[in-house]
Design a protein around this motif. Structure first.
Motif, PDB file in Angstrom:
ATOM      1  N   ALA A 190       0.905  -1.065   0.125  1.00  0.00           N
ATOM      2  CA  ALA A 190       0.214   0.075   0.205  1.00  0.00           C
ATOM      3  C   ALA A 190       0.999   2.016   0.157  1.00  0.00           C
ATOM      4  CB  ALA A 190      -0.631  -0.094   1.394  1.00  0.00           C
ATOM      5  N   ASP A 191       0.094   2.353   0.277  1.00  0.00           N
ATOM      6  CA  ASP A 191       0.674   3.723  -0.080  1.00  0.00           C
ATOM      7  C   ASP A 191       0.920   4.428   1.011  1.00  0.00           C
ATOM      8  OD1 ASP A 191       1.105   4.282  -3.287  1.00  0.00           O
ATOM      9  OD2 ASP A 191      -0.985   4.347  -2.756  1.00  0.00           O
ATOM     10  N   GLU A 192       0.394   3.393   2.422  1.00  0.00           N
ATOM     11  CA  GLU A 192      -0.177   4.134   3.469  1.00  0.00           C
ATOM     12  C   GLU A 192      -0.739   3.074   4.512  1.00  0.00           C
ATOM     13  OE1 GLU A 192      -0.991   8.351   6.238  1.00  0.00           O
ATOM     14  OE2 GLU A 192      -1.991   7.661   4.889  1.00  0.00           O
ATOM     15  N   TYR A 193       0.039   2.635   6.204  1.00  0.00           N
ATOM     16  CA  TYR A 193      -0.564   1.983   6.377  1.00  0.00           C
ATOM     17  C   TYR A 193      -1.556   2.752   7.693  1.00  0.00           C
ATOM     18  CZ  TYR A 193       1.984  -1.928   3.662  1.00  0.00           C
ATOM     19  OH  TYR A 193       2.313  -2.450   2.508  1.00  0.00           O
ATOM     20  N   MET A 201       1.292  -6.430  17.870  1.00  0.00           N
ATOM     21  CA  MET A 201       1.700  -6.063  16.098  1.00  0.00           C
ATOM     22  C   MET A 201       1.420  -4.204  16.367  1.00  0.00           C
ATOM     23  SD  MET A 201      -2.075  -6.010  14.945  1.00  0.00           S
ATOM     24  CE  MET A 201      -3.049  -4.715  13.675  1.00  0.00           C
ATOM     25  N   LEU A 202       1.444  -2.721  16.868  1.00  0.00           N
ATOM     26  CA  LEU A 202       2.136  -2.303  16.247  1.00  0.00           C
ATOM     27  C   LEU A 202       3.428  -1.576  16.027  1.00  0.00           C
ATOM     28  CD1 LEU A 202      -0.498   0.284  18.673  1.00  0.00           C
ATOM     29  CD2 LEU A 202      -1.105  -0.362  16.356  1.00  0.00           C
ATOM     30  N   LYS A 203       4.097  -1.848  16.970  1.00  0.00           N
ATOM     31  CA  LYS A 203       6.003  -1.962  16.886  1.00  0.00           C
ATOM     32  C   LYS A 203       5.861  -2.853  15.739  1.00  0.00           C
ATOM     33  CE  LYS A 203       9.829  -1.407  18.914  1.00  0.00           C
ATOM     34  NZ  LYS A 203      10.384  -2.458  17.441  1.00  0.00           N
ATOM     35  N   ALA A 204       5.281  -3.766  15.051  1.00  0.00           N
ATOM     36  CA  ALA A 204       5.908  -4.593  14.566  1.00  0.00           C
ATOM     37  C   ALA A 204       5.714  -4.042  12.217  1.00  0.00           C
ATOM     38  CB  ALA A 204       5.071  -6.311  13.724  1.00  0.00           C
ATOM     39  N   LEU A 205       4.503  -4.043  12.763  1.00  0.00           N
ATOM     40  CA  LEU A 205       4.124  -3.183  11.739  1.00  0.00           C
ATOM     41  C   LEU A 205       4.919  -1.982  11.115  1.00  0.00           C
ATOM     42  CD1 LEU A 205       1.723  -3.013   9.642  1.00  0.00           C
ATOM     43  CD2 LEU A 205       0.590  -2.167  10.562  1.00  0.00           C
ATOM     44  N   SER A 206       5.021  -1.007  12.132  1.00  0.00           N
ATOM     45  CA  SER A 206       5.981  -0.051  12.068  1.00  0.00           C
ATOM     46  C   SER A 206       7.508   0.301  11.882  1.00  0.00           C
ATOM     47  CB  SER A 206       6.135   0.815  13.405  1.00  0.00           C
ATOM     48  OG  SER A 206       6.718   2.174  13.604  1.00  0.00           O
ATOM     49  N   ASP A 207       7.884  -1.070  12.819  1.00  0.00           N
ATOM     50  CA  ASP A 207       9.022  -1.304  12.157  1.00  0.00           C
ATOM     51  C   ASP A 207       8.992  -1.961  10.602  1.00  0.00           C
ATOM     52  OD1 ASP A 207      10.013  -1.272  14.203  1.00  0.00           O
ATOM     53  OD2 ASP A 207      10.147  -3.338  14.593  1.00  0.00           O
ATOM     54  N   PHE A 208       7.712  -2.455   9.841  1.00  0.00           N
ATOM     55  CA  PHE A 208       7.744  -2.807   8.576  1.00  0.00           C
ATOM     56  C   PHE A 208       7.379  -1.766   8.001  1.00  0.00           C
ATOM     57  CE2 PHE A 208       4.997  -3.370   5.358  1.00  0.00           C
ATOM     58  CZ  PHE A 208       4.974  -4.933   4.267  1.00  0.00           C
ATOM     59  N   CYS A 209       6.728  -0.412   8.005  1.00  0.00           N
ATOM     60  CA  CYS A 209       6.535   0.542   7.331  1.00  0.00           C
ATOM     61  C   CYS A 209       7.992   1.375   7.389  1.00  0.00           C
ATOM     62  CB  CYS A 209       5.483   1.435   8.079  1.00  0.00           C
ATOM     63  SG  CYS A 209       3.983   0.280   7.728  1.00  0.00           S
ATOM     64  N   THR A 210       8.768   0.927   9.064  1.00  0.00           N
ATOM     65  CA  THR A 210      10.162   2.239   8.388  1.00  0.00           C
ATOM     66  C   THR A 210      11.591   2.294   7.695  1.00  0.00           C
ATOM     67  OG1 THR A 210       9.986   2.624  10.754  1.00  0.00           O
ATOM     68  CG2 THR A 210      12.179   2.709  10.398  1.00  0.00           C
ATOM     69  N   LYS A 212      10.419  -0.475   4.316  1.00  0.00           N
ATOM     70  CA  LYS A 212       9.857  -0.163   3.653  1.00  0.00           C
ATOM     71  C   LYS A 212       9.317   1.831   3.515  1.00  0.00           C
ATOM     72  CE  LYS A 212       8.550  -4.500   2.400  1.00  0.00           C
ATOM     73  NZ  LYS A 212       9.325  -5.275   1.466  1.00  0.00           N
ATOM     74  N   ARG A 213       9.630   2.517   3.925  1.00  0.00           N
ATOM     75  CA  ARG A 213      10.287   3.874   4.018  1.00  0.00           C
ATOM     76  C   ARG A 213       8.770   4.214   2.912  1.00  0.00           C
ATOM     77  NH1 ARG A 213      15.112   6.112   1.479  1.00  0.00           N
ATOM     78  NH2 ARG A 213      17.172   5.055   3.810  1.00  0.00           N
ATOM     79  N   ILE A 214       7.884   4.143   3.886  1.00  0.00           N
ATOM     80  CA  ILE A 214       5.821   4.220   3.591  1.00  0.00           C
ATOM     81  C   ILE A 214       5.434   4.610   4.873  1.00  0.00           C
ATOM     82  CG2 ILE A 214       3.759   3.064   3.269  1.00  0.00           C
ATOM     83  CD1 ILE A 214       5.453   0.403   1.765  1.00  0.00           C
ATOM     84  N   PRO A 215       4.474   5.637   4.571  1.00  0.00           N
ATOM     85  CA  PRO A 215       4.073   5.721   6.028  1.00  0.00           C
ATOM     86  C   PRO A 215       2.940   4.941   6.781  1.00  0.00           C
ATOM     87  CG  PRO A 215       3.672   7.152   4.279  1.00  0.00           C
ATOM     88  CD  PRO A 215       4.204   6.369   3.489  1.00  0.00           C
TER      89      PRO A 215
END
Length: 215
Positions: A190-193, A201-210, A212-215
């Motif tokens: 996605a372009d944003e999550y 869960m929030l920590k894991a998703l934050s790490d994933f987005c960081t 991938k450099r995705i907001p």
């Protein structure tokens, strides 16, 4: 400004094990942003503090909340019936920042953008109104939701999401694992999550987005 108003309960129905969906009608509720919550005030005077519950969906003069029985307060709440009255605050909190970068968001125009709403457990309910608002802004919305065992609100999400991906910790339905593992393995890009759920869960998703450099 926050007010405490009286609302009429339209329904208070079980939708999964120990999970209830309640719709409250009040002409004084006012506008609702995705991601806001309300305080519920119970009749039992031994429970002085209100119960904060996220808003799952909203209409012009009503809100829907979805909650899990987790203690004395929510157990009392589950006994309320349609046509009972209940004291409830007007919407609280900032909600999700989807109104553009000038107001704290990451994207100004959602038209043509793909957005994932990721929820875990009782963090799934606010994803319904968020998906609705994002779709209204022109986004293509995908949902990635995780549960311990029994999914809920899937049909509601399907109203606003092109795809709804379900994960269960025990593999009883959909992907065997959690929502973030499912996002990675199924490449739900996605372009944003946006997310709501347990801190891990929030920590894991934050790490994933960081990464991938995705907001």
């Amino acid at each position: 400004m926050k007010k405490v108003v009286w609302g009429n309960i339209l329904c208070n129905d079980p939708i999964a094990k120990d999970v209830y969906k309640m719709q409250i009608q009040s002409s004084e509720m006012g506008p609702v942003k995705a991601g806001q919550f309300v305080n519920i005030y119970l009749e039992d005077k031994s429970m002085l503090l209100p119960r904060p519950l996220s808003i799952c969906d909203a209409e012009e003069d009503s809100i829907t909340i979805v909650y899990r029985i987790a203690g004395k307060g929510t157990r009392e709440l589950s006994a309320y019936q349609a046509m009972n009255q209940i004291r409830v605050s007007t919407p609280l909190g900032n909600g999700y920042f989807i109104e553009g970068t000038a107001l704290g968001g990451q994207i100004d125009d959602y038209s043509g953008k793909t957005v994932v709403v990721a929820g875990g457990g009782i963090g799934v309910p606010p994803m319904v109104l968020l998906a609705r608002r994002l779709k209204e802004k022109g986004a293509e919305v995908l949902a990635a939701v995780g549960f311990q065992e029994e999914p809920f609100l899937i049909e509601e999400l399907k109203q606003y999401c092109r795809e709804v991906h379900v994960a269960t910790d025990r593999g009883t339905c959909g992907f065997h694992g959690n929502a973030v593992q499912m996002i990675k393995e199924k490449r739900i890009d996605a372009d944003e999550y946006f997310s709501c759920g347990p801190k891990v869960m929030l920590k894991a998703l934050s790490d994933f987005c960081t990464e991938k450099r995705i907001p």
